[in-house]
Motif scaffolding. Structure first.
Motif, PDB file in Angstrom:
ATOM      1  N   LEU A  76       0.855  -1.188   0.000  1.00 30.51           N
ATOM      2  CA  LEU A  76       0.000   0.000   0.000  1.00 30.51           C
ATOM      3  C   LEU A  76       0.886   1.231   0.000  1.00 30.51           C
ATOM      4  O   LEU A  76       1.875   1.282   0.742  1.00 30.51           O
ATOM      5  CB  LEU A  76      -0.818   0.048   1.288  1.00 30.51           C
ATOM      6  CG  LEU A  76      -2.096  -0.757   1.368  1.00 30.51           C
ATOM      7  CD1 LEU A  76      -2.645  -0.655   2.781  1.00 30.51           C
ATOM      8  CD2 LEU A  76      -3.111  -0.214   0.376  1.00 30.51           C
ATOM      9  N   VAL A  77       0.535   2.219  -0.792  1.00 32.80           N
ATOM     10  CA  VAL A  77       1.255   3.489  -0.769  1.00 32.80           C
ATOM     11  C   VAL A  77       0.329   4.548  -0.172  1.00 32.80           C
ATOM     12  O   VAL A  77      -0.831   4.661  -0.572  1.00 32.80           O
ATOM     13  CB  VAL A  77       1.699   3.897  -2.184  1.00 32.80           C
ATOM     14  CG1 VAL A  77       2.275   5.317  -2.179  1.00 32.80           C
ATOM     15  CG2 VAL A  77       2.752   2.913  -2.706  1.00 32.80           C
ATOM     16  N   GLY A  78       0.860   5.291   0.795  1.00 36.33           N
ATOM     17  CA  GLY A  78       0.078   6.344   1.432  1.00 36.33           C
ATOM     18  C   GLY A  78       0.752   7.692   1.290  1.00 36.33           C
ATOM     19  O   GLY A  78       1.965   7.791   1.116  1.00 36.33           O
ATOM     20  N   GLU A  79      -0.067   8.735   1.395  1.00 37.17           N
ATOM     21  CA  GLU A  79       0.446  10.105   1.277  1.00 37.17           C
ATOM     22  C   GLU A  79       0.980  10.576   2.631  1.00 37.17           C
ATOM     23  O   GLU A  79       0.426  10.243   3.672  1.00 37.17           O
ATOM     24  CB  GLU A  79      -0.701  11.005   0.817  1.00 37.17           C
ATOM     25  CG  GLU A  79      -0.293  12.424   0.488  1.00 37.17           C
ATOM     26  CD  GLU A  79      -1.501  13.282   0.105  1.00 37.17           C
ATOM     27  OE1 GLU A  79      -2.190  12.921  -0.875  1.00 37.17           O
ATOM     28  OE2 GLU A  79      -1.747  14.284   0.787  1.00 37.17           O
ATOM     29  N   THR A  80       2.039  11.377   2.567  1.00 40.60           N
ATOM     30  CA  THR A  80       2.556  11.984   3.801  1.00 40.60           C
ATOM     31  C   THR A  80       3.307  13.269   3.421  1.00 40.60           C
ATOM     32  O   THR A  80       3.098  13.796   2.324  1.00 40.60           O
ATOM     33  CB  THR A  80       3.460  10.993   4.575  1.00 40.60           C
ATOM     34  OG1 THR A  80       3.778  11.568   5.844  1.00 40.60           O
ATOM     35  CG2 THR A  80       4.739  10.661   3.816  1.00 40.60           C
ATOM     36  N   TYR A 128       5.160  10.434  -0.689  1.00 43.66           N
ATOM     37  CA  TYR A 128       4.486   9.132  -0.569  1.00 43.66           C
ATOM     38  C   TYR A 128       5.436   8.085   0.008  1.00 43.66           C
ATOM     39  O   TYR A 128       6.637   8.118  -0.259  1.00 43.66           O
ATOM     40  CB  TYR A 128       3.983   8.685  -1.946  1.00 43.66           C
ATOM     41  CG  TYR A 128       3.101   9.726  -2.597  1.00 43.66           C
ATOM     42  CD1 TYR A 128       1.745   9.789  -2.297  1.00 43.66           C
ATOM     43  CD2 TYR A 128       3.646  10.681  -3.459  1.00 43.66           C
ATOM     44  CE1 TYR A 128       0.942  10.772  -2.848  1.00 43.66           C
ATOM     45  CE2 TYR A 128       2.851  11.673  -4.016  1.00 43.66           C
ATOM     46  CZ  TYR A 128       1.498  11.709  -3.713  1.00 43.66           C
ATOM     47  OH  TYR A 128       0.712  12.699  -4.252  1.00 43.66           O
ATOM     48  N   VAL A 129       4.858   7.152   0.777  1.00 45.79           N
ATOM     49  CA  VAL A 129       5.662   6.057   1.343  1.00 45.79           C
ATOM     50  C   VAL A 129       4.852   4.755   1.307  1.00 45.79           C
ATOM     51  O   VAL A 129       3.620   4.802   1.234  1.00 45.79           O
ATOM     52  CB  VAL A 129       6.045   6.319   2.825  1.00 45.79           C
ATOM     53  CG1 VAL A 129       7.021   7.466   2.952  1.00 45.79           C
ATOM     54  CG2 VAL A 129       4.801   6.578   3.669  1.00 45.79           C
ATOM     55  N   THR A 189       3.062   2.074   3.250  1.00 39.34           N
ATOM     56  CA  THR A 189       2.507   2.241   4.586  1.00 39.34           C
ATOM     57  C   THR A 189       1.783   0.996   5.057  1.00 39.34           C
ATOM     58  O   THR A 189       1.573   0.062   4.284  1.00 39.34           O
ATOM     59  CB  THR A 189       1.602   3.494   4.649  1.00 39.34           C
ATOM     60  OG1 THR A 189       1.348   3.814   6.000  1.00 39.34           O
ATOM     61  CG2 THR A 189       0.289   3.268   3.903  1.00 39.34           C
ATOM     62  N   MET A 217      10.824  11.084   5.211  1.00 39.44           N
ATOM     63  CA  MET A 217       9.363  11.097   5.194  1.00 39.44           C
ATOM     64  C   MET A 217       8.794  10.861   6.593  1.00 39.44           C
ATOM     65  O   MET A 217       9.363  10.122   7.389  1.00 39.44           O
ATOM     66  CB  MET A 217       8.849   9.962   4.292  1.00 39.44           C
ATOM     67  CG  MET A 217       9.468   9.920   2.923  1.00 39.44           C
ATOM     68  SD  MET A 217       8.891  11.271   1.917  1.00 39.44           S
ATOM     69  CE  MET A 217      10.209  11.325   0.691  1.00 39.44           C
ATOM     70  N   ASP A 218       7.639  11.441   6.830  1.00 42.88           N
ATOM     71  CA  ASP A 218       6.919  11.208   8.071  1.00 42.88           C
ATOM     72  C   ASP A 218       6.074   9.934   7.896  1.00 42.88           C
ATOM     73  O   ASP A 218       4.937   9.993   7.447  1.00 42.88           O
ATOM     74  CB  ASP A 218       6.024  12.417   8.378  1.00 42.88           C
ATOM     75  CG  ASP A 218       5.365  12.309   9.738  1.00 42.88           C
ATOM     76  OD1 ASP A 218       5.346  11.191  10.298  1.00 42.88           O
ATOM     77  OD2 ASP A 218       4.869  13.341  10.231  1.00 42.88           O
ATOM     78  N   LYS A 233       2.830   9.627  10.165  1.00 43.00           N
ATOM     79  CA  LYS A 233       1.676  10.372   9.645  1.00 43.00           C
ATOM     80  C   LYS A 233       0.976   9.550   8.546  1.00 43.00           C
ATOM     81  O   LYS A 233      -0.259   9.460   8.505  1.00 43.00           O
ATOM     82  CB  LYS A 233       2.149  11.712   9.080  1.00 43.00           C
ATOM     83  CG  LYS A 233       1.057  12.561   8.417  1.00 43.00           C
ATOM     84  CD  LYS A 233       1.687  13.822   7.795  1.00 43.00           C
ATOM     85  CE  LYS A 233       0.754  14.537   6.831  1.00 43.00           C
ATOM     86  NZ  LYS A 233      -0.353  15.220   7.493  1.00 43.00           N
ATOM     87  N   ALA A 234       1.768   8.947   7.673  1.00 41.43           N
ATOM     88  CA  ALA A 234       1.192   8.169   6.573  1.00 41.43           C
ATOM     89  C   ALA A 234       0.306   7.041   7.104  1.00 41.43           C
ATOM     90  O   ALA A 234      -0.763   6.775   6.559  1.00 41.43           O
ATOM     91  CB  ALA A 234       2.290   7.599   5.692  1.00 41.43           C
ATOM     92  N   ALA A 235       0.744   6.397   8.196  1.00 38.24           N
ATOM     93  CA  ALA A 235      -0.012   5.268   8.736  1.00 38.24           C
ATOM     94  C   ALA A 235      -1.207   5.724   9.568  1.00 38.24           C
ATOM     95  O   ALA A 235      -2.264   5.106   9.552  1.00 38.24           O
ATOM     96  CB  ALA A 235       0.913   4.381   9.564  1.00 38.24           C
ATOM     97  N   LEU A 243      -4.250   7.767   7.279  1.00 40.29           N
ATOM     98  CA  LEU A 243      -4.260   6.983   6.070  1.00 40.29           C
ATOM     99  C   LEU A 243      -4.921   7.686   4.874  1.00 40.29           C
ATOM    100  O   LEU A 243      -6.131   7.842   4.828  1.00 40.29           O
ATOM    101  CB  LEU A 243      -4.993   5.685   6.372  1.00 40.29           C
ATOM    102  CG  LEU A 243      -4.538   4.424   5.683  1.00 40.29           C
ATOM    103  CD1 LEU A 243      -3.046   4.211   5.873  1.00 40.29           C
ATOM    104  CD2 LEU A 243      -5.312   3.249   6.241  1.00 40.29           C
ATOM    105  N   VAL A 244      -4.098   8.128   3.911  1.00 44.32           N
ATOM    106  CA  VAL A 244      -4.612   8.667   2.647  1.00 44.32           C
ATOM    107  C   VAL A 244      -4.051   7.768   1.554  1.00 44.32           C
ATOM    108  O   VAL A 244      -2.860   7.795   1.263  1.00 44.32           O
ATOM    109  CB  VAL A 244      -4.174  10.126   2.426  1.00 44.32           C
ATOM    110  CG1 VAL A 244      -4.698  10.628   1.073  1.00 44.32           C
ATOM    111  CG2 VAL A 244      -4.684  11.011   3.551  1.00 44.32           C
ATOM    112  N   LEU A 245      -4.916   6.948   0.985  1.00 43.24           N
ATOM    113  CA  LEU A 245      -4.452   5.924   0.045  1.00 43.24           C
ATOM    114  C   LEU A 245      -4.862   6.210  -1.389  1.00 43.24           C
ATOM    115  O   LEU A 245      -4.490   5.501  -2.302  1.00 43.24           O
ATOM    116  CB  LEU A 245      -4.977   4.547   0.463  1.00 43.24           C
ATOM    117  CG  LEU A 245      -4.543   4.085   1.852  1.00 43.24           C
ATOM    118  CD1 LEU A 245      -5.230   2.795   2.233  1.00 43.24           C
ATOM    119  CD2 LEU A 245      -3.027   3.914   1.936  1.00 43.24           C
TER     120      LEU A 245
END
Lengths: 451, 515
Positions: A296-300, A309-310, A312, B492-493, B496-498, B501-503
């Motif tokens: 899964l790739v999530g925004e950060t 993106y990372v 996640t 990267m943070d 925050k990503a986890a 969650l913005v997928l």
């Protein structure tokens, strides 16, 4: 031919630094009796040899882009792929990179996958998408894993419609053979012409998942809204296996209440390539995201405050949870998912709709014309998208052999998987089939009738 | 925002100001109503009756862009990526070697691209001959009796192998075997594959030389053992010095020996796992035979087996249905065969034909037996050379002749710099970092795999940079701990990503981001 850039002089310097005399001295840990086997392989080709030999091998096939007119689908489809798609895939920055474990220098892959996730969510109407599976069949099998995990093993029955792709059903059986799961609904004598609601007879309070296909393997489009409601009333989840091109035209499985929507992304800009690689998509509701297999790739944001993106929710994956992970998936289909994203970006709202419309129009023209031939008829009256079942006057294998003599690749012989469907051919028509090709098919089949 | 239905979430999903940043907008941000990327032909058939209205979707919320917009967008994204074509990528256990360009051309020949997997066998003899030959070559290279090409990736191959191991025991009425022995240095996919089958994992420790601890192994071997999954060379980059004893112990209790073929590139022409006694092994064609990794896939994970497991392979395999006749210039007829006790089908269709088989076939054919041995020898030479150059600066916990990779410790006495910091600092010097924190048994692990396709200058430059970073860690640790400083993106943070969650960047109506 090797791609080793070290000169003999450099090699000797390096051996001296290591402190050994020869390359062979690096391998004393290997049991001597098995060391340095003589491999029985042909001598090395040059690049010129390779190009010539591979061209010969490729030419030994009859392809559907010049050699044969094709009406074969059954889960893999001949669609037009705009040039842009392969140009982007051929960029070394994309195809020679690895899984983006170091996000600072992998934002290209990460953002592209994030966009792929977004595009698949938009297409299916679902809330979340993972970064892809191997193919539609394995994605469907992983849907079983999700549902099984969701009920913590307390519901051990999965109901599968017999009109789900036979290979997908086979893969589910392979995947679940150690799980003590009961798979029902698709027995050899299952009724194929009935309404999907007949499957409800199998759904009970031990059922964790019901799987249907949309359009189904015979091409029929059903509105599953009521059916999904009824399954939910019994507490089970519903997975819809969807054709992504059809989703450009027909209502989304999400709007019918589906919990999981999976499928094969090959129709979205990926060549058939004799079966792979393609890309499996997997979309679901946000509440199941922690049970979903795959990346899964999530925004950060990064340390400079930039949107980035990372990868996640990695804690649920195999490299952290090990034997307690939901799935063992490590590799996804990154590059193929990128191809799909490029295709969807390029075709966009109007282009994909046009492709779907063309498939629909041409398939309906073909169905109408074929059904008028003496001895041929359509097996079903339900609405269909770009594939339909043609009842033939004699075995499909015989008909296809005749078609092949005329340079036509006929439809899929349904009798191979369904004993009750001898003489039934699954015909696929896409935007790649011109009216002239369809008319040729009709003409040649008319001869079969007379012959 | 692309469509009106998403307006309810517009506020939450607003694009941050881009002025001071290099952020590339998403493909949805770039959309502009009415732009067209591709024009499809008009329909050339009479119009059909439309489907019932209630079956249709009201809108298709995809972006709208012109061709040039799409090309520039993905071109810009590509520039944010580090790649093998762009530089040194010593990511341990991943084998990021150079991918020959000829492979990219041959796999796209029309005869391969435009063949359907369900075509009659008479029309795809080229494809089937190639698959048959690749099966034969893989058998020869690794010393097995039979090979399936179907599995889609290494982990998929592992799952295939474990399914066959259990099927084998069951077919002999041996139902009580539930334990899989897995060394503590193993890839996470090994225990995960076993977990998917509901088996129990028994972890076997490594000894002080990085081999499987024989005493612990012997104690675990009993009649409940399915087998052992062993990566050899292991993830420390070491060939198990007691491999024959390990295999004898596992076989002695009736277990089967599984080889994780992730590191097969170190063994080409050096030793065949089948000759050592492995019963089953997956290949990672993408690592061993230079199929590009594609930013995370596709992989290719064929599985080879010893004779006693051949009947359990997934279906179908490619076989010869009718022998050819050289005198009459008649080639054999290739087709599909089903093993007698097959575990079933692992994926739809035949596997990663274009992406994996054609490239690997070409790569093997262009190397021949001597070229394959060169691959292993130079991969091992390069790793040992780097290990020798770094030995005085970085602690090597298992310090002996390594195979194609080795593991160093990324920490120094008197400095708070960790392995991750060293990795991030390497980016400032335009190197891809090694693998961090794996294998789990080495503290602050840096797992380094240079591969055979790097020249001495590159290895020297990397070694000198690693030594320089070690000096910085002692003299100016702040610059290492804040790295990367010279890259387009900073750290990267991930929390925050986890947490938030913005997928995806398009959100269907009614979707509650905070829900």
């Amino acid at each position: 031919m090797t791609y080793i850039p070290i000169s003999p002089h450099e090699r000797d310097e390096m051996l001296a630094t290591v402190g050994v005399k020869s390359l062979d001295d690096l391998f004393t840990a290997i049991p001597a009796k098995h060391r340095f086997p003589k491999l029985n392989l042909p001598p090395a080709w040059t690049e010129m040899d390779a190009l010539e030999e591979l061209t010969n091998i490729a030419n030994a096939n009859e392809n559907v882009h010049g050699d044969l007119i094709s009406f074969l689908g059954a889960g893999m489809y001949h669609h037009y792929i705009p040039s842009v798609v392969d140009h982007m895939l051929r960029r070394g920055e994309f195809y020679t990179a690895y899984t983006p474990y170091q996000p600072e220098i992998s934002q290209g892959t990460l953002q592209a996958v994030f966009e792929y996730q977004s595009l698949m969510a938009a297409l299916t109407g679902m809330e979340v998408s993972n970064a892809s599976h191997y193919d539609g069949a394995t994605a469907t099998a992983e849907a079983v894993n999700l549902a099984f995990a969701q009920y913590r093993g307390k519901r051990r029955k999965v109901v599968i419609s017999p009109t789900v792709h036979p290979q997908y059903r086979a893969v589910i059986r392979t995947y679940t053979q150690g799980m003590d799961i009961q798979l029902v609904g698709d027995a050899a004598d299952a009724e194929l012409d009935s309404d999907p609601s007949d499957l409800l007879a199998h759904v009970d309070d031990n059922t964790c998942l019901v799987i249907v296909q949309y359009p189904d393997f015979f091409g029929r489009v059903y509105d599953y809204t009521k059916f999904i409601d009824d399954v939910h009333a019994k507490g089970a989840l519903v997975c819809v296996v969807a054709n992504p091109t059809a989703l450009a035209m027909f209502k989304t499985p999400a709007s019918m209440g589906a919990d999981i929507v999976v499928g094969d992304g090959q129709p979205l800009g990926i060549p058939m390539w004799f079966g792979g690689p393609s890309v499996g998509f997997f979309t679901t509701r946000k509440q199941y995201v922690h049970k979903m297999a795959g990346r899964l790739v999530g925004e950060t944001v990064d340390s400079k405050g930039q949107r980035s993106y990372v990868l996640t929710l990695t804690a649920r994956e195999q490299h952290i949870k090990r034997e307690r992970a939901t799935s063992n998936i490590c590799t996804n289909q990154g590059l193929i998912a990128l191809g799909t994203a490029v295709y969807l970006s390029l075709l966009g709202k109007s282009g994909l709709r046009q492709v779907a419309e063309l498939c629909y129009q041409k398939a309906h023209y073909a169905a109408k014309a074929l059904s008028k031939i003496n001895g041929y008829s359509l097996a079903h009256n339900e609405p269909f998208f770009h594939e339909f079942t043609l009842v033939c006057p004699k075995p499909v294998a015989e008909i296809n052999a005749h078609l092949l003599e005329h340079g036509i690749l006929g439809g899929y012989d349904l009798g191979q998987d369904y004993p009750s469907l001898a003489n039934h051919m699954l015909v696929a028509v896409t935007e790649m089939n011109s009216k002239e090709e369809i008319d040729t098919l009709v003409e040649v089949l008319s001869e079969v009738d007379h012959g | 925002m692309v469509n009106s239905s998403a307006s309810s979430t517009e506020q939450k999903n607003a694009v941050p100001p881009l002025s001071a940043t290099i952020v590339e907008p998403t493909i949805f941000d770039l959309s502009s109503r009415g732009r067209v990327g591709v024009r499809m032909p008009e329909s050339d058939v009479p119009a059909a009756e439309p489907p019932p209205q209630h079956l249709l979707r009201p809108e298709l919320p995809l972006p709208e862009l012109a061709e040039v917009d799409v090309v520039r967008h993905y071109m810009r994204l590509s520039k944010f990526n580090y790649s093998v074509d762009g530089g040194f990528y010593p990511l341990g256990s991943c084998t990021m070697k150079y991918n020959p360009k000829i492979n990219e051309d041959v796999c796209r020949l029309p005869g391969f691209l435009f063949t359907h997997p369900l075509q009659p066998i008479e029309t795809v003899q080229g494809n089937l001959a190639l698959m048959y030959q690749l099966q034969e070559w893989l058998k020869e290279i690794a010393g097995f009796a039979a090979v399936t090409l179907q599995p889609a990736a290494g982990a998929h191959g592992e799952f295939t192998g474990v399914l066959m191991m259990r099927a084998y025991h069951k077919s002999r009425g041996d139902d009580k075997r539930v334990k899989m022995l897995i060394p503590d240095a193993a890839h996470g996919t090994n225990p995960a594959s076993v977990g998917m089958m509901g088996m129990t994992v028994v972890t076997i420790p490594s000894d002080e030389r990085g081999n499987v601890d024989l005493k612990a192994l012997e104690a675990a071997c009993d009649d409940t053992v399915v087998g052992m999954m062993l990566t050899n060379p292991n993830t420390l980059g070491l060939f198990d010095e007691n491999i024959e004893k390990v295999i004898a112990l596992v076989h002695g209790c009736g277990g089967l020996m599984y080889g994780d073929g992730a590191n097969l590139n170190a063994l080409l022409g050096i030793v065949r796992p089948g000759d050592l006694g492995f019963d089953v092994m997956h290949f990672n064609l993408h690592k061993t035979f230079a199929v590009p990794h594609g930013g995370g896939g596709p992989g290719v994970g064929p599985v080879g087996v010893a004779a006693r497991l051949a009947d359990f392979l997934p279906e179908p395999l490619v076989g010869i249905l009718e022998e050819g006749d050289d005198d009459k210039d008649m080639p054999p007829l290739y087709g599909y065969v089903k093993p007698a006790k097959s575990i079933g089908r692992m994926k739809a269709f035949h596997g990663h034909f274009g992406g994996g088989f054609v490239r690997s076939f070409t790569y093997i054919a262009m190397h021949g037996p001597d070229g394959l041995k060169d691959i292993a020898q130079y991969a091992v030479l390069n790793a040992n050379y780097l290990q020798a150059r770094l030995r005085d600066t970085y602690h090597i916990p298992f310090d002996r002749i390594c195979m194609h990779e080795f593991v160093a410790e990324g920490q120094f006495e008197g400095s708070d710099v960790r392995a991750l910091d060293i990795s991030k600092r390497l980016m400032d010097y335009n190197f891809h970092p090694p693998t961090n924190y794996f294998p789990l048994i080495v503290h602050e692990a840096l797992m380094i795999e240079p591969t055979e396709t790097e020249n001495k200058d590159t290895l020297d430059a990397f070694a000198e940079t690693m030594i320089k970073i070690a000096e910085e860690a002692k003299s100016n640790s702040a610059i290492v701990k804040s790295a990367p400083n010279n890259t387009q993106f900073g750290r990267m943070d991930e929390v925050k990503a986890a947490r938030e969650l913005v997928l995806c960047c398009w959100l269907p109506e009614g979707y509650d981001l905070d829900g």
